[in-house]
Design a protein around this motif. Structure first.
Motif, PDB file in Angstrom:
ATOM      1  N   THR A  22      37.419  37.343  36.199  1.00 31.04           N
ATOM      2  CA  THR A  22      37.686  38.745  36.491  1.00 31.04           C
ATOM      3  C   THR A  22      37.131  39.584  35.351  1.00 31.04           C
ATOM      4  O   THR A  22      36.989  39.082  34.237  1.00 31.04           O
ATOM      5  CB  THR A  22      39.210  38.990  36.672  1.00 31.04           C
ATOM      6  N   PRO A  23      36.805  40.836  35.600  1.00 32.47           N
ATOM      7  CA  PRO A  23      36.334  41.672  34.486  1.00 32.47           C
ATOM      8  C   PRO A  23      37.409  41.797  33.414  1.00 32.47           C
ATOM      9  O   PRO A  23      38.590  41.907  33.724  1.00 32.47           O
ATOM     10  CB  PRO A  23      36.061  43.025  35.129  1.00 32.47           C
ATOM     11  N   ARG A  24      37.017  41.767  32.170  1.00 29.43           N
ATOM     12  CA  ARG A  24      37.968  41.920  31.058  1.00 29.43           C
ATOM     13  C   ARG A  24      38.557  43.331  31.043  1.00 29.43           C
ATOM     14  O   ARG A  24      39.696  43.531  30.693  1.00 29.43           O
ATOM     15  CB  ARG A  24      37.234  41.634  29.742  1.00 29.43           C
ATOM     16  N   LEU A  25      37.757  44.317  31.476  1.00 32.01           N
ATOM     17  CA  LEU A  25      38.189  45.710  31.516  1.00 32.01           C
ATOM     18  C   LEU A  25      38.069  46.225  32.941  1.00 32.01           C
ATOM     19  O   LEU A  25      37.000  46.162  33.541  1.00 32.01           O
ATOM     20  CB  LEU A  25      37.328  46.566  30.579  1.00 32.01           C
ATOM     21  N   ALA A  26      39.182  46.711  33.480  1.00 37.01           N
ATOM     22  CA  ALA A  26      39.194  47.281  34.826  1.00 37.01           C
ATOM     23  C   ALA A  26      39.518  48.766  34.707  1.00 37.01           C
ATOM     24  O   ALA A  26      40.564  49.132  34.178  1.00 37.01           O
ATOM     25  CB  ALA A  26      40.222  46.586  35.695  1.00 37.01           C
ATOM     26  N   HIS A  65      43.875  49.596  40.975  1.00 35.86           N
ATOM     27  CA  HIS A  65      44.099  49.545  42.417  1.00 35.86           C
ATOM     28  C   HIS A  65      43.249  48.488  43.113  1.00 35.86           C
ATOM     29  O   HIS A  65      43.595  48.038  44.201  1.00 35.86           O
ATOM     30  CB  HIS A  65      43.843  50.915  43.053  1.00 35.86           C
ATOM     31  N   SER A  66      42.121  48.102  42.520  1.00 32.47           N
ATOM     32  CA  SER A  66      41.239  47.132  43.164  1.00 32.47           C
ATOM     33  C   SER A  66      40.431  46.376  42.097  1.00 32.47           C
ATOM     34  O   SER A  66      39.330  46.768  41.757  1.00 32.47           O
ATOM     35  CB  SER A  66      40.300  47.851  44.137  1.00 32.47           C
ATOM     36  N   VAL A  67      41.016  45.305  41.605  1.00 36.50           N
ATOM     37  CA  VAL A  67      40.380  44.512  40.548  1.00 36.50           C
ATOM     38  C   VAL A  67      39.820  43.226  41.179  1.00 36.50           C
ATOM     39  O   VAL A  67      40.577  42.438  41.753  1.00 36.50           O
ATOM     40  CB  VAL A  67      41.388  44.148  39.433  1.00 36.50           C
ATOM     41  N   PRO A  68      38.498  43.002  41.111  1.00 37.13           N
ATOM     42  CA  PRO A  68      37.940  41.780  41.688  1.00 37.13           C
ATOM     43  C   PRO A  68      38.360  40.551  40.887  1.00 37.13           C
ATOM     44  O   PRO A  68      38.440  40.589  39.660  1.00 37.13           O
ATOM     45  CB  PRO A  68      36.429  42.010  41.607  1.00 37.13           C
ATOM     46  N   GLY A 114      48.843  47.689  35.140  1.00 38.29           N
ATOM     47  CA  GLY A 114      48.585  47.769  33.713  1.00 38.29           C
ATOM     48  C   GLY A 114      47.942  46.517  33.148  1.00 38.29           C
ATOM     49  O   GLY A 114      47.724  45.523  33.843  1.00 38.29           O
ATOM     50  N   THR A 115      47.656  46.582  31.867  1.00 41.84           N
ATOM     51  CA  THR A 115      47.034  45.468  31.151  1.00 41.84           C
ATOM     52  C   THR A 115      47.977  44.270  31.173  1.00 41.84           C
ATOM     53  O   THR A 115      49.171  44.406  30.892  1.00 41.84           O
ATOM     54  CB  THR A 115      46.728  45.893  29.711  1.00 41.84           C
ATOM     55  N   GLN A 116      47.427  43.100  31.510  1.00 38.43           N
ATOM     56  CA  GLN A 116      48.280  41.929  31.652  1.00 38.43           C
ATOM     57  C   GLN A 116      47.473  40.645  31.785  1.00 38.43           C
ATOM     58  O   GLN A 116      46.263  40.676  31.941  1.00 38.43           O
ATOM     59  CB  GLN A 116      49.175  42.070  32.875  1.00 38.43           C
ATOM     60  N   ARG A 117      48.206  39.531  31.737  1.00 35.31           N
ATOM     61  CA  ARG A 117      47.646  38.215  32.023  1.00 35.31           C
ATOM     62  C   ARG A 117      47.809  37.932  33.505  1.00 35.31           C
ATOM     63  O   ARG A 117      48.852  38.202  34.088  1.00 35.31           O
ATOM     64  CB  ARG A 117      48.427  37.131  31.277  1.00 35.31           C
ATOM     65  N   VAL A 118      46.764  37.371  34.096  1.00 32.61           N
ATOM     66  CA  VAL A 118      46.837  36.896  35.476  1.00 32.61           C
ATOM     67  C   VAL A 118      46.717  35.382  35.408  1.00 32.61           C
ATOM     68  O   VAL A 118      45.811  34.851  34.772  1.00 32.61           O
ATOM     69  CB  VAL A 118      45.712  37.503  36.338  1.00 32.61           C
ATOM     70  N   GLU A 153      42.417  44.161  30.955  1.00 32.33           N
ATOM     71  CA  GLU A 153      42.824  45.460  30.424  1.00 32.33           C
ATOM     72  C   GLU A 153      42.585  46.500  31.502  1.00 32.33           C
ATOM     73  O   GLU A 153      41.461  46.679  31.954  1.00 32.33           O
ATOM     74  CB  GLU A 153      42.030  45.798  29.175  1.00 32.33           C
ATOM     75  N   VAL A 154      43.660  47.167  31.921  1.00 35.06           N
ATOM     76  CA  VAL A 154      43.590  48.151  32.997  1.00 35.06           C
ATOM     77  C   VAL A 154      43.786  49.533  32.404  1.00 35.06           C
ATOM     78  O   VAL A 154      44.766  49.784  31.704  1.00 35.06           O
ATOM     79  CB  VAL A 154      44.659  47.866  34.069  1.00 35.06           C
TER      80      VAL A 154
END
Length: 151
Positions: A55-59, A63-66, A118-122, A141-142
């Motif tokens: 996933t991108p490090r920075l989103a 609302h829509s994070v690939p 928000g910024t978090q671990r997935v 990081e969102v």
């Protein structure tokens, strides 16, 4: 202060102790995934590895994070991925999605878009056909959060 008042204040203070939340030791943070993993795996051991979360490090927008999850598996009848669960450390609903796979899936890979508060671990947790559990994670990081309500 009378002995009676001192006794009552002491008893009232002791009665409030169980109401205090348990805190991790100084310098340690409680892992938000621990209760979820216990529920999902039924107490099974989750080993790190074999699962890649891309996933991108920075989103810019939560609302829509690939997000793409792939598991190192031959996907044969004898050795395949049974399920993949995506977990969030900060979303109101921490189980983002669960995918069920089998040998007919061809590849042990799923691609989706998720909402993040928000910024978090997935964390992605994969169950293999031999009963083992494997995991992988990514930090995102969102800048603009999503999932602000728990409805």
């Amino acid at each position: 202060m009378s002995t009676r008042r001192r006794f009552i204040s002491l008893v009232a203070g002791l009665a409030a102790v169980p109401l205090l939340p348990a805190r991790p030791a100084r310098g340690q943070e409680a892992d938000p995934f621990t209760p979820l993993l216990l529920r999902i795996t039924g107490g099974g051991i989750v080993r790190p590895g074999r699962v890649t979360v891309d996933t991108p490090r920075l989103a810019d927008n939560g609302h829509s994070v690939p997000l793409t999850v792939s598991v190192d598996s031959p996907m044969t009848a004898a050795d395949h991925v049974v399920s993949i669960a995506l977990l969030s450390g900060r979303n109101p609903r921490p189980v983002i999605a669960t995918f069920h796979l089998g040998p007919a899936s061809g590849r042990a890979q799923v691609a989706t878009r998720v909402r993040l508060a928000g910024t978090q671990r997935v964390l992605a947790v994969a169950r293999l056909s031999d009963g083992s559990w494997w995991s992988g994670e990514a930090e995102v990081e969102v800048t603009e959060s999503a999932c602000l309500d728990a409805t």
